[in-house]
Design a protein around this motif. Structure first.
Motif, PDB file in Angstrom:
ATOM      1  N   MET A 186       0.486  -1.315   0.233  1.00 38.58           N
ATOM      2  CA  MET A 186      -0.571   0.114   0.313  1.00 38.58           C
ATOM      3  C   MET A 186       1.110   1.510  -0.054  1.00 38.58           C
ATOM      4  N   ASP A 187       2.215   1.108   0.759  1.00 39.16           N
ATOM      5  CA  ASP A 187       2.355   2.470   0.433  1.00 39.16           C
ATOM      6  C   ASP A 187       3.538   2.962  -0.337  1.00 39.16           C
ATOM      7  N   ARG A 188       3.232   1.718  -1.814  1.00 35.51           N
ATOM      8  CA  ARG A 188       3.429   1.879  -3.433  1.00 35.51           C
ATOM      9  C   ARG A 188       2.394   2.382  -4.299  1.00 35.51           C
ATOM     10  N   LEU A 189       1.447   1.697  -3.892  1.00 35.35           N
ATOM     11  CA  LEU A 189       0.170   2.416  -4.023  1.00 35.35           C
ATOM     12  C   LEU A 189      -0.217   3.162  -3.770  1.00 35.35           C
ATOM     13  N   ASP A 190       0.023   4.217  -3.117  1.00 29.30           N
ATOM     14  CA  ASP A 190      -0.400   5.385  -3.061  1.00 29.30           C
ATOM     15  C   ASP A 190      -1.057   6.340  -3.879  1.00 29.30           C
ATOM     16  N   SER A 191      -0.063   6.489  -4.754  1.00 28.63           N
ATOM     17  CA  SER A 191      -0.064   7.505  -5.772  1.00 28.63           C
ATOM     18  C   SER A 191      -0.794   7.195  -6.718  1.00 28.63           C
ATOM     19  N   LEU A 192      -0.152   5.703  -7.161  1.00 24.73           N
ATOM     20  CA  LEU A 192      -0.639   5.061  -8.548  1.00 24.73           C
ATOM     21  C   LEU A 192      -2.534   4.687  -8.253  1.00 24.73           C
ATOM     22  N   LEU A 193      -2.821   4.232  -7.809  1.00 27.07           N
ATOM     23  CA  LEU A 193      -4.082   4.221  -6.997  1.00 27.07           C
ATOM     24  C   LEU A 193      -5.275   5.615  -7.472  1.00 27.07           C
ATOM     25  N   PRO A 194      -5.074   6.597  -7.368  1.00 27.47           N
ATOM     26  CA  PRO A 194      -5.323   7.744  -7.557  1.00 27.47           C
ATOM     27  C   PRO A 194      -5.207   8.093  -8.832  1.00 27.47           C
ATOM     28  N   THR A 195      -4.522   7.841  -9.343  1.00 33.08           N
ATOM     29  CA  THR A 195      -3.707   8.465 -10.550  1.00 33.08           C
ATOM     30  C   THR A 195      -4.971   7.618 -12.164  1.00 33.08           C
ATOM     31  N   ALA A 196      -4.854   6.524 -11.655  1.00 37.49           N
ATOM     32  CA  ALA A 196      -5.279   5.534 -13.077  1.00 37.49           C
ATOM     33  C   ALA A 196      -6.345   5.428 -13.346  1.00 37.49           C
ATOM     34  N   PRO A 197      -7.531   6.148 -12.813  1.00 46.19           N
ATOM     35  CA  PRO A 197      -8.504   6.633 -13.298  1.00 46.19           C
ATOM     36  C   PRO A 197      -8.450   7.797 -13.734  1.00 46.19           C
ATOM     37  N   VAL A 198      -7.342   8.599 -13.661  1.00 45.18           N
ATOM     38  CA  VAL A 198      -7.066  10.457 -14.421  1.00 45.18           C
ATOM     39  C   VAL A 198      -6.654   9.356 -15.237  1.00 45.18           C
ATOM     40  N   VAL A 199      -5.833   8.907 -15.109  1.00 42.19           N
ATOM     41  CA  VAL A 199      -5.316   8.341 -17.454  1.00 42.19           C
ATOM     42  C   VAL A 199      -6.435   7.620 -17.641  1.00 42.19           C
ATOM     43  N   TRP A 200      -6.891   6.614 -17.379  1.00 40.66           N
ATOM     44  CA  TRP A 200      -7.691   5.863 -18.009  1.00 40.66           C
ATOM     45  C   TRP A 200      -8.608   7.299 -18.690  1.00 40.66           C
ATOM     46  N   LEU A 201      -9.021   7.763 -18.050  1.00 44.58           N
ATOM     47  CA  LEU A 201     -10.481   9.408 -18.217  1.00 44.58           C
ATOM     48  C   LEU A 201      -9.484   9.849 -19.680  1.00 44.58           C
ATOM     49  N   LEU A 202      -8.712  10.881 -19.033  1.00 40.93           N
ATOM     50  CA  LEU A 202      -7.932  11.485 -20.269  1.00 40.93           C
ATOM     51  C   LEU A 202      -7.165  10.804 -21.372  1.00 40.93           C
ATOM     52  N   LEU A 203      -6.987   9.776 -21.502  1.00 42.41           N
ATOM     53  CA  LEU A 203      -6.766   8.750 -22.635  1.00 42.41           C
ATOM     54  C   LEU A 203      -8.053   8.119 -23.084  1.00 42.41           C
ATOM     55  N   THR A 204      -8.895   8.208 -23.079  1.00 40.26           N
ATOM     56  CA  THR A 204     -10.280   7.890 -23.481  1.00 40.26           C
ATOM     57  C   THR A 204     -10.719   8.897 -24.555  1.00 40.26           C
ATOM     58  N   ALA A 205     -10.830  10.468 -23.072  1.00 42.74           N
ATOM     59  CA  ALA A 205     -10.717  11.364 -24.502  1.00 42.74           C
ATOM     60  C   ALA A 205     -10.180  11.966 -25.245  1.00 42.74           C
ATOM     61  N   PHE A 206      -8.827  11.791 -25.491  1.00 45.58           N
ATOM     62  CA  PHE A 206      -8.132  11.861 -26.112  1.00 45.58           C
ATOM     63  C   PHE A 206      -8.036  10.924 -27.095  1.00 45.58           C
ATOM     64  N   VAL A 207      -7.903  10.060 -27.198  1.00 44.48           N
ATOM     65  CA  VAL A 207      -7.686   8.545 -28.124  1.00 44.48           C
ATOM     66  C   VAL A 207      -7.942   7.527 -28.757  1.00 44.48           C
TER      67      VAL A 207
END
Length: 281
Positions: free
Chosen positions: A258-279
């Protein structure tokens, strides 16, 4: 001549064992690359394992420090269901699996006395959302036709955010970002993290994402860096409330999963949403 005092060993920043942290980081990177580019679905197994261990770490700390009882079996099965449904069905499948997991947690807890029922259920639903459901967006990134490239983009912009923030904050950090939550974070470090993440996003979006453009990568990298920092602060708040330094001890020099996932988990939906919107998805 006065006898010189023996030099004290220099304490590493954050109390981490830096060589061990680097070794573990390189090992995790090798596992990720091998699973992504040998058989793509193997990376889903890695994500399922990480989310399962992360959920166990969080609920174990809740039980130890707050006496909160979360049913492990429905949480584990629900997490596996969310991730596999997200990969093979899509967002609707992941949302349905989250709802069924919450229902299973409520029913499972009925076998015990009613005292603290709402507290335990709330903690269970929170854990289901915070760990496996947010990790489902990694599975959604992976399911695209260029899934490995999207995962590389997601991981690198997040890593660059952490690296840029650490390097700039260590050298130039003066103004605290959130001193009551994470005293080590500075505004200068945040700016460095955003800048490096935007640079990585622009380069990777242009080079490895089909139909991507550099300016889209700037937006994606900037948003990812801000959300990654907020995610780190959220976990810091949780650990301060629990009175612990790390969620676990599985990874030498890093703490727990969890100490390695703390920044990855909330970033994943943002990256997915932006990539879906862009490409597209």
């Amino acid at each position: 001549m006065a006898q010189s005092e023996p030099q004290q060993p220099r304490k590493q920043r954050g109390g981490r064992n830096l060589p061990a942290a680097i070794g573990v980081g390189l090992g995790l990177g090798a596992v990720i690359v091998a699973s992504l580019f040998v058989v793509k679905v193997l990376f889903l197994v890695v994500v399922v394992a990480a989310a399962s261990i992360g959920s166990w770490e969080l609920t174990s700390r809740l039980a130890e420090r707050k006496d909160v009882k979360v049913a492990q079996l429905p949480l584990l099965l629900g997490g596996v269901g969310m991730l596999t449904a997200g990969y093979w069905i899509g967002p609707q499948g992941a949302a349905a699996a989250l709802a069924l997991t919450a229902l299973a947690l409520m029913i499972w807890r009925m076998s015990q006395p009613p005292e603290n029922y709402l507290r335990d259920i709330t903690a269970g639903v929170f854990t289901a959302f915070y760990v496996p459901f947010l990790a489902t967006f990694v599975a959604l990134l992976l399911s695209a036709h260029d899934g490995p490239q999207r995962i590389v983009l997601f991981l690198l912009v997040t890593i660059c955010s952490d690296t840029g923030a650490y390097a700039v904050g260590y050298k130039f950090g003066r103004n605290k970002l959130a001193p009551t939550i994470s005293p080590g974070k500075t505004r200068e470090g945040l700016a460095g993290g955003i800048g490096l993440s935007m640079l990585a996003g622009a380069l990777l979006m242009q080079w490895i994402i089909d139909g991507g453009h550099w300016w889209q990568g700037l937006i994606l990298g900037g948003c990812a860096a801000v959300i990654a920092t907020l995610g780190d602060l959220v976990e810091s708040m949780i650990k301060r409330d629990l009175g612990i330094k790390d969620m676990g001890t599985l990874l030498p020099g890093h703490g727990g999963i969890m100490d390695r996932l703390d920044s990855l988990l909330p970033t994943a939906p943002v990256v997915w949403l932006l990539l879906t919107a862009f490409v597209g998805s």
